[in-house]
Enzyme design. Structure first.
Site, PDB file in Angstrom:
ATOM      1  N   SER A  32       0.858  -1.196   0.000  1.00  0.00           N
ATOM      2  CA  SER A  32       0.000   0.000   0.000  1.00  0.00           C
ATOM      3  C   SER A  32       0.886   1.234   0.000  1.00  0.00           C
ATOM      4  O   SER A  32       2.088   1.153   0.291  1.00  0.00           O
ATOM      5  CB  SER A  32      -0.861  -0.026   1.271  1.00  0.00           C
ATOM      6  OG  SER A  32      -1.474   1.225   1.490  1.00  0.00           O
ATOM      7  N   TYR A  72      -3.605  -0.688  10.038  1.00  0.00           N
ATOM      8  CA  TYR A  72      -3.404  -0.855   8.593  1.00  0.00           C
ATOM      9  C   TYR A  72      -2.005  -0.363   8.206  1.00  0.00           C
ATOM     10  O   TYR A  72      -1.257  -1.061   7.511  1.00  0.00           O
ATOM     11  CB  TYR A  72      -4.487  -0.083   7.827  1.00  0.00           C
ATOM     12  CG  TYR A  72      -4.490  -0.352   6.333  1.00  0.00           C
ATOM     13  CD1 TYR A  72      -5.065  -1.503   5.816  1.00  0.00           C
ATOM     14  CD2 TYR A  72      -3.923   0.554   5.441  1.00  0.00           C
ATOM     15  CE1 TYR A  72      -5.074  -1.755   4.447  1.00  0.00           C
ATOM     16  CE2 TYR A  72      -3.930   0.323   4.078  1.00  0.00           C
ATOM     17  CZ  TYR A  72      -4.517  -0.834   3.580  1.00  0.00           C
ATOM     18  OH  TYR A  72      -4.521  -1.072   2.215  1.00  0.00           O
TER      19      TYR A  72
HETATM   20  P1  NAP Z   1     -11.679  -5.301  -1.006  1.00  0.00           P
HETATM   21  O1  NAP Z   1     -12.607  -5.184  -2.155  1.00  0.00           O
HETATM   22  O2  NAP Z   1     -12.156  -4.966   0.358  1.00  0.00           O
HETATM   23  O3  NAP Z   1     -10.990  -6.723  -1.042  1.00  0.00           O
HETATM   24  C1  NAP Z   1     -10.394  -7.320   0.085  1.00  0.00           C
HETATM   25  C2  NAP Z   1     -10.311  -8.798  -0.167  1.00  0.00           C
HETATM   26  O4  NAP Z   1      -9.745  -9.453   0.970  1.00  0.00           O
HETATM   27  C3  NAP Z   1     -11.700  -9.411  -0.390  1.00  0.00           C
HETATM   28  O5  NAP Z   1     -11.622 -10.424  -1.317  1.00  0.00           O
HETATM   29  C4  NAP Z   1     -11.999  -9.948   0.990  1.00  0.00           C
HETATM   30  O6  NAP Z   1     -12.964 -10.975   0.997  1.00  0.00           O
HETATM   31  C5  NAP Z   1     -10.628 -10.490   1.358  1.00  0.00           C
HETATM   32  N1  NAP Z   1     -10.572 -10.769   2.782  1.00  0.00           N
HETATM   33  C6  NAP Z   1     -10.612  -9.890   3.802  1.00  0.00           C
HETATM   34  N2  NAP Z   1     -10.607 -10.550   4.965  1.00  0.00           N
HETATM   35  C7  NAP Z   1     -10.573 -11.869   4.687  1.00  0.00           C
HETATM   36  C8  NAP Z   1     -10.566 -13.055   5.475  1.00  0.00           C
HETATM   37  N3  NAP Z   1     -10.603 -13.020   6.822  1.00  0.00           N
HETATM   38  N4  NAP Z   1     -10.530 -14.247   4.844  1.00  0.00           N
HETATM   39  C9  NAP Z   1     -10.515 -14.310   3.503  1.00  0.00           C
HETATM   40  N5  NAP Z   1     -10.531 -13.228   2.690  1.00  0.00           N
HETATM   41  C10 NAP Z   1     -10.553 -12.018   3.285  1.00  0.00           C
HETATM   42  O7  NAP Z   1     -10.507  -4.272  -1.247  1.00  0.00           O
HETATM   43  P2  NAP Z   1      -9.292  -4.250  -2.287  1.00  0.00           P
HETATM   44  O8  NAP Z   1      -8.961  -2.838  -2.452  1.00  0.00           O
HETATM   45  O9  NAP Z   1      -9.528  -5.081  -3.476  1.00  0.00           O
HETATM   46  O10 NAP Z   1      -8.144  -4.886  -1.372  1.00  0.00           O
HETATM   47  C11 NAP Z   1      -7.254  -5.876  -1.828  1.00  0.00           C
HETATM   48  C12 NAP Z   1      -5.878  -5.590  -1.250  1.00  0.00           C
HETATM   49  O11 NAP Z   1      -5.385  -4.362  -1.792  1.00  0.00           O
HETATM   50  C13 NAP Z   1      -5.865  -5.417   0.273  1.00  0.00           C
HETATM   51  O12 NAP Z   1      -4.720  -6.032   0.806  1.00  0.00           O
HETATM   52  C14 NAP Z   1      -5.782  -3.904   0.426  1.00  0.00           C
HETATM   53  O13 NAP Z   1      -5.203  -3.530   1.638  1.00  0.00           O
HETATM   54  C15 NAP Z   1      -4.904  -3.558  -0.752  1.00  0.00           C
HETATM   55  N6  NAP Z   1      -4.933  -2.159  -1.162  1.00  0.00           N
HETATM   56  C16 NAP Z   1      -6.051  -1.580  -1.680  1.00  0.00           C
HETATM   57  C17 NAP Z   1      -6.000  -0.255  -2.096  1.00  0.00           C
HETATM   58  C18 NAP Z   1      -7.178   0.441  -2.708  1.00  0.00           C
HETATM   59  O14 NAP Z   1      -7.088   1.628  -3.031  1.00  0.00           O
HETATM   60  N7  NAP Z   1      -8.293  -0.199  -2.935  1.00  0.00           N
HETATM   61  C19 NAP Z   1      -4.832   0.477  -1.963  1.00  0.00           C
HETATM   62  C20 NAP Z   1      -3.716  -0.142  -1.418  1.00  0.00           C
HETATM   63  C21 NAP Z   1      -3.765  -1.458  -1.029  1.00  0.00           C
HETATM   64  P3  NAP Z   1     -14.526 -10.611   1.329  1.00  0.00           P
HETATM   65  O15 NAP Z   1     -15.065  -9.922   0.102  1.00  0.00           O
HETATM   66  O16 NAP Z   1     -15.113 -11.928   1.593  1.00  0.00           O
HETATM   67  O17 NAP Z   1     -14.497  -9.688   2.518  1.00  0.00           O
END
Ligand code: NAP
Length: 251
Positions: free
Chosen positions: A143, A156
């Site tokens: 991130s 986080y």
């Molecule tokens: P998201 O849509 O909230 O996706 C998060 C994913 O992690 C979902 O598939 C979620 O599953 C899964 N997850 C969370 N807790 C879990 C658990 N206990 N067991 C199994 N799966 C779990 O958000 P995203 O942005 O795509 O996030 C993906 C990654 O990118 C994360 O590591 C996040 O920190 C990182 N990130 C995102 C951004 C951004 O701008 N969006 C920026 C920097 C980093 P469920 O749908 O079942 O909850």
């Protein structure tokens, strides 16, 4: 030249592949030729359709990554399904928002467990197999908070800063053994993770005004970096945290 990005015959595990960034990365790896093992706790139907449309193999492993209990099975089931594991994408992650002065132990532990602890032990389990086979690729989703402080997200920021350090440490231990450990640091992308920010007009405008590209990223725009780090093209790339951020960190 394009052959060095070809993932035909490779097997990739992607955690949190049901939505957002994980789903986009799974689809990008599938389009490059990899079979996908989608790991998570929610329905993977949408991801399955897209991966199969790309002509790639697909398998789901239901797992809650809030504890390390499923990690051994994830590797074993991947091997029993596709014969091996070449690529691990540690994408699953959560965020909890509150002022640090009020932040709870529950919000600290939940985030650290998914974002850092399970990521480490799944990487360890995958690496035991990869080392036996002579190599592999591990990609952590870091991130901007791997580089910056942020506000109201203490666990986080700690987890993602820790993940950058862990990426470097594992690269140092495993680079000579054929495993590439790297990370991608997404900037601000349109996913569930950022809904609260996008719905806050003041924060949203502040963020947007600082992004040199002038817009939020879409998850598919992370696909190229993931394919690069999963492929032969990155064989001499170790321990790096690659920002894909519309220029945010250059500002
Ligand atoms: P998201 O849509 O909230 O996706 C998060 C994913 O992690 C979902 O598939 C979620 O599953 C899964 N997850 C969370 N807790 C879990 C658990 N206990 N067991 C199994 N799966 C779990 O958000 P995203 O942005 O795509 O996030 C993906 C990654 O990118 C994360 O590591 C996040 O920190 C990182 N990130 C995102 C951004 C951004 O701008 N969006 C920026 C920097 C980093 P469920 O749908 O079942 O909850």
């Amino acid at each position: 030249m394009t052959d060095i990005f070809n993932l035909s015959g490779r097997v990739a595990v992607v955690t949190g592949a049901n939505t957002g960034i994980g789903q986009a990365i799974a689809i990008a790896l599938a389009n490059a030729g990899a079979s996908i093992v989608a790991v998570g706790r929610s329905s993977m139907d949408e991801t399955e359709s897209a991966v199969r449309a790309a002509g790639a193999g697909f398998h789901v492993i239901k797992a809650d990554l809030g504890s390390i209990e499923p990690v051994k099975n994830i590797v074993a089931e991947t091997i029993s399904t596709f014969g091996k594991l070449d690529i691990l994408v540690n994408n699953a992650g959560i965020i909890r928002r509150a002022d640090s002065i009020d932040f709870t132990e529950e919000d600290w532990d939940a985030v650290m467990d998914v974002n850092l602890k399970t990521t480490f032990f799944l990487s360890q389990a995958a690496a035991r197999h990869m080392l036996e086979r002579g190599g592999g690729k591990i990609i952590n989703i870091a991130s901007l908070l791997s580089f910056q402080g942020g506000i109201r997200i203490p666990s986080y920021t700690a987890s993602k800063s820790g993940l950058a350090g862990l990426t470097r440490l594992l690269a140092c231990e495993w680079a000579a053994k054929g495993i590439n450990v790297n990370a991608i640091a997404p900037g601000y992308f349109v996913t569930n993770n950022t809904t609260a920010l996008r719905e806050d007009p003041e924060r949203s405008a502040g963020i947007l005004s600082r992004i040199p590209a002038g817009r939020w990223g879409t998850p598919a725009e992370l696909g190229g970096a993931a394919v690069f780090l999963a492929s032969q093209a990155s064989d001499y790339v170790h321990g790096t945290v690659l920002p894909v951020d519309g220029g945010w960190l250059a500002r």
